[in-house]
Write an enzyme that holds these catalytic residues in place. Structure first.
Site, short mmCIF file in Angstrom:
data_model
loop_
_atom_site.label_atom_id
_atom_site.label_comp_id
_atom_site.label_asym_id
_atom_site.label_seq_id
_atom_site.Cartn_x
_atom_site.Cartn_y
_atom_site.Cartn_z
N LYS A 21 13.75 18.77 -50.27
CA LYS A 21 12.84 17.79 -49.67
C LYS A 21 11.55 18.39 -49.14
CE LYS A 21 15.79 13.89 -48.65
NZ LYS A 21 17.16 14.33 -49.03
N GLU A 68 10.46 7.99 -42.57
CA GLU A 68 11.75 7.36 -42.30
C GLU A 68 12.81 8.37 -42.65
OE1 GLU A 68 10.30 7.21 -45.24
OE2 GLU A 68 12.04 7.94 -46.35
N SER A 108 20.79 20.87 -55.00
CA SER A 108 19.63 20.37 -54.27
C SER A 108 19.61 20.75 -52.79
CB SER A 108 19.57 18.84 -54.41
OG SER A 108 20.79 18.24 -54.01
C1 LIG Z 1 18.04 13.62 -49.76
C2 LIG Z 1 18.86 14.48 -50.61
C3 LIG Z 1 19.22 14.08 -51.93
C4 LIG Z 1 18.91 12.71 -52.48
O1 LIG Z 1 17.56 12.44 -52.67
P1 LIG Z 1 16.87 12.44 -54.09
O2 LIG Z 1 15.53 11.88 -53.82
O3 LIG Z 1 17.68 11.61 -55.02
O4 LIG Z 1 16.80 13.86 -54.53
C5 LIG Z 1 19.93 14.95 -52.72
N1 LIG Z 1 20.31 16.18 -52.26
C6 LIG Z 1 20.00 16.59 -51.01
C7 LIG Z 1 20.46 17.92 -50.57
C8 LIG Z 1 19.27 15.76 -50.15
O5 LIG Z 1 18.98 16.18 -48.91
#
Ligand SMILES: *Cc1c(COP(=O)(O)O)cnc(C)c1O
Length: 408
Positions: A101, A123, A390
Site C-alpha cells: 500500500k 479512509e 502483498s
Molecule cells: C489492503 C491489502 C490487500 C487488498 O487490497 P488490494 O487493493 O486488492 O491489493 C491485499 N493485501 C494486503 C497485505 C493488504 O494490506
C-alpha cells in the site's frame, strides 16, 4: 480455464478511455461538486507522469523510504513439499509499513504536494492503508485525517495508535455498519467540503476516475521489477501469476506488465469467507452484479433491490462489496481468471507457509497462497508460478491465534 482474449485484443495502454471507462466498467459517478476536483486531479496526474522531476522524486522515495526494489524469492521448501511448479514470491511484505500500500500512498502524497494541497484525508478498514498514509504524511509534513468505522477502530486499536503516533487524526464513523464502506462515505463528504486545500488518498484501484488508473500506475512497479527478476533467475517469463484481490491494487500492479503476454495465465483470488452463501463471503465474481458504488460501475455484491449485501472475510483487507473496474473488464474479456479461497483454506495455508519457509504472510496474501498451494501440484516441475506476497502477517498473528485456540 485460461484467458481467451488474444494479445492483439489487449490494448491496455488505451485504457481507461477519456471517460475513465474500461469497457462497460469504471467511469465517474460522483456529486457535481467533485467533478472539477477529479478532472483537475486527472490533468495534474498526466502532467506529473510526464515530468522527469516527479518521476525521480517518486523513485527516490520508493527506494530510500519504502525499501524498493523488493526481492523475488524462490520458495524452495514449499515447492518441494508440493511437488509441482517452481514457486516464487514477490516480497511486497518486506516494504516499510508491511505491505504494497505504501507505493500508492507515496505517489499520491507527492501529487498532493504538487497541487499545493497540504491536507490529506483517507479512509481505512483494517487500518493498513491508514497507517501507510499517516506514515507518508509524517515523512512529507502533511496534515492527515483518517476516517475509520468505529467498529473497525475497536478491532484495530493498535493501528489507530500507529496512525496517531505519526501525527494523524483518526475520526471514528458511527453511521451504517460502522466499517469501511461507511468510512469511504464520510471521507467523500469531507472531500466535497474541503476540496480546495485537501487531497483524498484512496487506498485501492477503486472509486471514480482517475483513481483506478492512478492507483494501478503507482503499483505497476511491482510487475516491472518481477519481469527483470524472473529473467535473471529463470531466464524466462513465468507460466502463471497469482495475486489476491480486494479492491484489486496489488493484483493489477503485478499483472499489468504481463497483460499482453498471452502465454501467461493470470489469476486473481477473492475472499470466499465461510463459502459462497449470501452475506458470508466477499467474492464479487461469485454472484455479484453490475452496479454503481462509491464512484464507479463494477461488479458488486447486492440484493435484488440494489442494497449492498453484508460481506465477510477472515481478512479485513479483502472484505469489500465492490471490485476494481479494471478487474471487471479483464474478467469479462477472459484475460484474467478469478478464483476464491475460503477462511478455512486460508488458515491452513497460513500454517503451511510459516512452517515451510519461515514467512508469516498477511491473511489477504494468504488467499493467493491457498490457491497457489492447490494449483502448483497440477503443473509440471519445469513450470513457474509467481505469487504476490502483498503483505506481512504480524498484524494478523493475534487473530490467527484466536482461531487456532491459542491463548496469547
Ligand atoms: C489492503 C491489502 C490487500 C487488498 O487490497 P488490494 O487493493 O486488492 O491489493 C491485499 N493485501 C494486503 C497485505 C493488504 O494490506
Amino acid at each position: 480455464m485460461s484467458g481467451t482474449a488474444s494479445a492483439k485484443e489487449i490494448e491496455k495502454e488505451a485504457l481507461p478511455n477519456e471517460q475513465g471507462r474500461f469497457g462497460d466498467f469504471g467511469g465517474c459517478y460522483v456529486p457535481e461538486t467533485l467533478m472539477t476536483a477529479l478532472k483537475d486531479l486527472g490533468d495534474e496526474y498526466e502532467r506529473a507522469k510526464a515530468d522527469p522531476e516527479f518521476q525521480s522524486e517518486l523513485a527516490f522515495l520508493l527506494k530510500e523510504f519504502a525499501g524498493r526494489p523488493t526481492g523475488l524469492y524462490y520458495a524452495e521448501r514449499l515447492t518441494e513439499e508440493l511437488g509441482g511448479a517452481r514457486i516464487y514470491f514477490k516480497r511486497e511484505d518486506l516494504l516499510h509499513t508491511g505491505a504494497h500500500k505504501i507505493n500508492n500512498a507515496i505517489g499520491q502524497a507527492l501529487l498532493a504536494k504538487r497541487m499545493g494541497k497540504k491536507r490529506i484525508i483517507a479512509e481505512t478498514g483494517a487500518g493498513q492503508h491508514g497507517v501507510a498514509t499517516a506514515t507518508v504524511c509524517a515523512k512529507m509534513g502533511l496534515e492527515c485525517v483518517v476516517y475509520m468505522g468505529s467498529v473497525d477502530m475497536e478491532r484495530q486499536k493498535l493501528n489507530v495508535f500507529r496512525m496517531e503516533l505519526c501525527g494523524a487524526e483518526v475520526r471514528g464513523v458511527d453511521s451504517g455498519q460502522k466499517t469501511l464502506k461507511d468510512a469511504v462515505n464520510e471521507a467523500m463528504r469531507d472531500w466535497v467540503t474541503n476540496v480546495r486545500d485537501t487531497h483524498y488518498i484512496l487506498g485501492s484501484a477503486l472509486g471514480a476516475h482517475p483513481y483506478p488508473m492512478m492507483v494501478r500506475d503507482f503499483h505497476r512497479v511491482i510487475g516491472q521489477e518481477v519481469r527483470a527478476e524472473i529473467m535473471e533467475k529463470e531466464g524466462r517469463l513465468p507460466n502463471e501469476m497469482i495475486a489476491c484481490v480486494g479492491g484489486g491494487s496489488n493484483a493489477i500492479g503485478l499483472f499489468y506488465e504481463f497483460l499482453d503476454e498471452p502465454d501467461i495465465r493470470l489469476v486473481g483470488v477473492e475472499a470466499g469467507g465461510h463459502g459462497i452463501k449470501q452475506g458470508e463471503h466477499a467474492a464479487r465474481f461469485e454472484g455479484g452484479r453490475l452496479g454503481v458504488l462509491q464512484g464507479c460501475k463494477t461488479y458488486i455484491l447486492q440484493n435484488d433491490d440494489g442494497q449492498i449485501e453484508l460481506t465477510h472475510s477472515i481478512s479485513a483487507g479483502l472484505d469489500y462489496a465492490a471490485i476494481g473496474p479494471e478487474h471487471a473488464y479483464y474478467r469479462d474479456i477472459g484475460r484474467i481468471d478469478y478464483a476464491y479461497a475460503t477462511d478455512d483454506e486460508v488458515l491452513e495455508a497460513f500454517k503451511v507457509l510459516c512452517r515451510t519457509e519461515g514467512i508469516i504472510p498477511a491473511l489477504e496474501s494468504t488467499h493467493a497462497l491457498a490457491y497457489t498451494i492447490k494449483r502448483a501440484p497440477e503443473l509440471a516441475k519445469d513450470q513457474v508460478i509467481v505469487m504476490n506476497l502483498s503483505g506481512r502477517g504480524d498484524k494478523d498473528v493475534n487473530q490467527v491465534a484466536q482461531f487456532l485456540g491459542h491463548d496469547v
